[in-house]
Design a protein around this motif. Sequence first.
Motif, PDB file in Angstrom:
ATOM      1  N   THR A 169       4.706   2.775  -2.928  1.00 39.06           N
ATOM      2  CA  THR A 169       4.871   3.728  -1.815  1.00 39.06           C
ATOM      3  C   THR A 169       3.846   3.539  -0.701  1.00 39.06           C
ATOM      4  O   THR A 169       4.058   4.020   0.408  1.00 39.06           O
ATOM      5  CB  THR A 169       4.827   5.191  -2.306  1.00 39.06           C
ATOM      6  OG1 THR A 169       3.600   5.420  -2.986  1.00 39.06           O
ATOM      7  CG2 THR A 169       6.016   5.524  -3.186  1.00 39.06           C
ATOM      8  N   GLY A 170       2.754   2.827  -0.972  1.00 40.80           N
ATOM      9  CA  GLY A 170       1.767   2.559   0.073  1.00 40.80           C
ATOM     10  C   GLY A 170       2.225   1.524   1.086  1.00 40.80           C
ATOM     11  O   GLY A 170       1.555   1.307   2.095  1.00 40.80           O
ATOM     12  N   LEU A 171       3.366   0.887   0.835  1.00 40.45           N
ATOM     13  CA  LEU A 171       3.910  -0.116   1.748  1.00 40.45           C
ATOM     14  C   LEU A 171       5.224   0.376   2.340  1.00 40.45           C
ATOM     15  O   LEU A 171       6.049   0.948   1.631  1.00 40.45           O
ATOM     16  CB  LEU A 171       4.174  -1.433   1.006  1.00 40.45           C
ATOM     17  CG  LEU A 171       2.975  -2.137   0.394  1.00 40.45           C
ATOM     18  CD1 LEU A 171       3.449  -3.340  -0.422  1.00 40.45           C
ATOM     19  CD2 LEU A 171       2.000  -2.575   1.474  1.00 40.45           C
ATOM     20  N   THR A 172       5.413   0.110   3.609  1.00 37.95           N
ATOM     21  CA  THR A 172       6.690   0.449   4.237  1.00 37.95           C
ATOM     22  C   THR A 172       7.735  -0.557   3.758  1.00 37.95           C
ATOM     23  O   THR A 172       7.387  -1.648   3.282  1.00 37.95           O
ATOM     24  CB  THR A 172       6.602   0.362   5.776  1.00 37.95           C
ATOM     25  OG1 THR A 172       6.393  -1.007   6.145  1.00 37.95           O
ATOM     26  CG2 THR A 172       5.489   1.253   6.319  1.00 37.95           C
ATOM     27  N   PRO A 173       9.011  -0.232   3.902  1.00 36.76           N
ATOM     28  CA  PRO A 173      10.043  -1.229   3.553  1.00 36.76           C
ATOM     29  C   PRO A 173       9.848  -2.553   4.307  1.00 36.76           C
ATOM     30  O   PRO A 173      10.036  -3.621   3.730  1.00 36.76           O
ATOM     31  CB  PRO A 173      11.348  -0.535   3.940  1.00 36.76           C
ATOM     32  CG  PRO A 173      11.045   0.926   3.766  1.00 36.76           C
ATOM     33  CD  PRO A 173       9.610   1.077   4.232  1.00 36.76           C
ATOM     34  N   ALA A 174       9.451  -2.494   5.561  1.00 42.64           N
ATOM     35  CA  ALA A 174       9.225  -3.724   6.326  1.00 42.64           C
ATOM     36  C   ALA A 174       8.043  -4.512   5.760  1.00 42.64           C
ATOM     37  O   ALA A 174       8.087  -5.746   5.690  1.00 42.64           O
ATOM     38  CB  ALA A 174       8.995  -3.392   7.800  1.00 42.64           C
ATOM     39  N   ASP A 175       6.986  -3.801   5.360  1.00 44.08           N
ATOM     40  CA  ASP A 175       5.834  -4.468   4.740  1.00 44.08           C
ATOM     41  C   ASP A 175       6.253  -5.185   3.466  1.00 44.08           C
ATOM     42  O   ASP A 175       5.837  -6.314   3.203  1.00 44.08           O
ATOM     43  CB  ASP A 175       4.732  -3.460   4.382  1.00 44.08           C
ATOM     44  CG  ASP A 175       4.027  -2.873   5.586  1.00 44.08           C
ATOM     45  OD1 ASP A 175       4.073  -3.481   6.675  1.00 44.08           O
ATOM     46  OD2 ASP A 175       3.424  -1.788   5.423  1.00 44.08           O
ATOM     47  N   ARG A 176       7.069  -4.522   2.666  1.00 42.32           N
ATOM     48  CA  ARG A 176       7.524  -5.120   1.411  1.00 42.32           C
ATOM     49  C   ARG A 176       8.322  -6.384   1.672  1.00 42.32           C
ATOM     50  O   ARG A 176       8.137  -7.409   1.003  1.00 42.32           O
ATOM     51  CB  ARG A 176       8.383  -4.132   0.625  1.00 42.32           C
ATOM     52  CG  ARG A 176       7.614  -2.943   0.119  1.00 42.32           C
ATOM     53  CD  ARG A 176       8.540  -2.027  -0.630  1.00 42.32           C
ATOM     54  NE  ARG A 176       7.982  -0.687  -0.703  1.00 42.32           N
ATOM     55  CZ  ARG A 176       8.549   0.299  -1.337  1.00 42.32           C
ATOM     56  NH1 ARG A 176       9.695   0.116  -1.967  1.00 42.32           N
ATOM     57  NH2 ARG A 176       7.991   1.486  -1.365  1.00 42.32           N
ATOM     58  N   GLU A 177       9.236  -6.318   2.638  1.00 39.33           N
ATOM     59  CA  GLU A 177      10.059  -7.481   2.962  1.00 39.33           C
ATOM     60  C   GLU A 177       9.207  -8.634   3.471  1.00 39.33           C
ATOM     61  O   GLU A 177       9.484  -9.791   3.173  1.00 39.33           O
ATOM     62  CB  GLU A 177      11.137  -7.112   3.989  1.00 39.33           C
ATOM     63  CG  GLU A 177      12.248  -6.255   3.423  1.00 39.33           C
ATOM     64  CD  GLU A 177      12.992  -6.943   2.278  1.00 39.33           C
ATOM     65  OE1 GLU A 177      13.329  -8.143   2.384  1.00 39.33           O
ATOM     66  OE2 GLU A 177      13.235  -6.270   1.257  1.00 39.33           O
TER      67      GLU A 177
END
Length: 166
Positions: free
Chosen positions: A139-147
């Motif tokens: 949860t500390g990462l945005t979906p864009a960060d994860r991608e």
Amino acid sequence: MPDAVDQITAAWRTHRPDVDTSPMEIVGRITRLHRLLDRALTDFFHTHTLERWEFDVLATLRRSNPESGLTAGELNKAAMVTSGAITNRIDRLTAKGLVERVPDTKDRRAIRVHLTDKGRQLVDDLLPLHMANEQRLLTGLTPADREALIPLLRALSESLGDITLS
């Protein structure tokens, strides 16, 4: 906000400014993240009366060809542990009634490991909960960060010799 690695590298810049500690910015964080994630995943599986390795073996069997099962050697390759360790793991999971050893129908010398109905049900019940837990951990990462992170981690993994499981 600075983290522990920022504090460590700042201290090195003070005491050894001649040494480039920038690799620590990545390796140190990956190492620390591994410990944090390992602890969180271990705790999660303990709440379900499982060890992480138990779920890994059960999940490997579940996602492989369930009709034919896997040999101990195939499980060993997937788990990347010694042959003695995989035998011990199979023994322990057999004692819990989660897997069974079945003679190979094509090779009388070989034994295949299959999930029992109880083992299959456990994996099927636990997988969505496990994925929700991993989602929570990210949860500390945005979906864009994860991608953005996925191909970077894949490239690092490949450069260090990680191979696909076949």
